[in-house]
Scaffold this active site. Sequence first.
Site, PDB file in Angstrom:
ATOM      1  N   SER A 129       0.673  -5.704  -8.135  1.00 43.44           N
ATOM      2  CA  SER A 129       0.463  -7.145  -8.276  1.00 43.44           C
ATOM      3  C   SER A 129       1.077  -7.646  -9.573  1.00 43.44           C
ATOM      4  CB  SER A 129      -1.036  -7.467  -8.262  1.00 43.44           C
ATOM      5  OG  SER A 129      -1.266  -8.829  -8.561  1.00 43.44           O
ATOM      6  N   SER A 150       0.000  -8.464  -2.567  1.00 48.30           N
ATOM      7  CA  SER A 150      -0.675  -8.312  -3.860  1.00 48.30           C
ATOM      8  C   SER A 150      -2.177  -8.522  -3.775  1.00 48.30           C
ATOM      9  CB  SER A 150      -0.078  -9.292  -4.880  1.00 48.30           C
ATOM     10  OG  SER A 150      -0.423 -10.629  -4.557  1.00 48.30           O
ATOM     11  N   LYS A 210      -4.302 -15.317  -6.570  1.00 45.04           N
ATOM     12  CA  LYS A 210      -4.896 -14.137  -7.215  1.00 45.04           C
ATOM     13  C   LYS A 210      -6.407 -14.368  -7.325  1.00 45.04           C
ATOM     14  CE  LYS A 210      -0.715 -12.542  -8.136  1.00 45.04           C
ATOM     15  NZ  LYS A 210      -0.138 -11.392  -7.401  1.00 45.04           N
TER      16      LYS A 210
END
Length: 279
Positions: free
Chosen positions: A232, A89, A144
């Site tokens: 993602s 991701s 992230k």
Amino acid sequence: MDFELLLVVATFVSGLIWLIDRLAFRPRRRARLAAEAQQLGAEAGIEGGATKDHEPLLVDYAKSFFPILLAVLVIRSFLFEPFRIPSGSMMPTLLVGDFILVNKFTYGLRLPVVNTKIVPIDEPDRGDVTVFRYPEQPEVDYIKRIVGLPGDTVRVDDQRLWINGEPVPLETTGRYEGDANLKHAGLTTAIETLPDGGPHQILMDTDRRLGEGQWTVPEGHYFVMGDNRNHSNDSRFWGFVPESNLVGKAVMIWLHWNWQDGGFDTGRIGRSIDTVDAD
């Protein structure tokens, strides 16, 4: 029981065993040994001498492991913690099999296990690659990039990111060749430059439009997205990350190993995550 809790328990138990022995049992043990040595000396007609204190095996282990466990706990809880990247991701910035170091004190010192902040130091910036506890399953760590700060309005529309009503500069740069297994080969590569966050690479799948919408980030929360934008699971689908869920800022790749793609990649070792480029 997760590793952090296990480490805290092991450190506490080993330290407690060592402390109780030092304060209570060792003085009695040494007094008994001294008395026995004196008695044996008297019977042999010589002056009694000191006799070596043979610690119980449990105490010996606790005494040996406590300082090691304490050092690991302090480093892991307040300085740096290693993580392994399990998914794609964050490609092309981070690949499956990257082992990264996460700075635990950048966003403030937190108590282990309960994750309560005890010393505030700094706040996250746009563009930070951040490890956090997944809001829907807090025992799982996610990684992230922070794109929205508290109070920001974030919009995703037709492969473009907008912050507070302004489109984020985006420059396409070509086609991605993929990782060692050609994963995501053929996706579009681009340079995105967040406000006050600097440029970073992203991947876009022009055939896959997902997660479009507009969100206003509440106070004490952050909006995060993966660099592999169309592959993602991030804030577009499950919401915002509370400040209390932040673990730390990812700063460096210290190893890359993935048995599925042939093992080690020495070329990624030591690379700053802020400057990682696609291979």
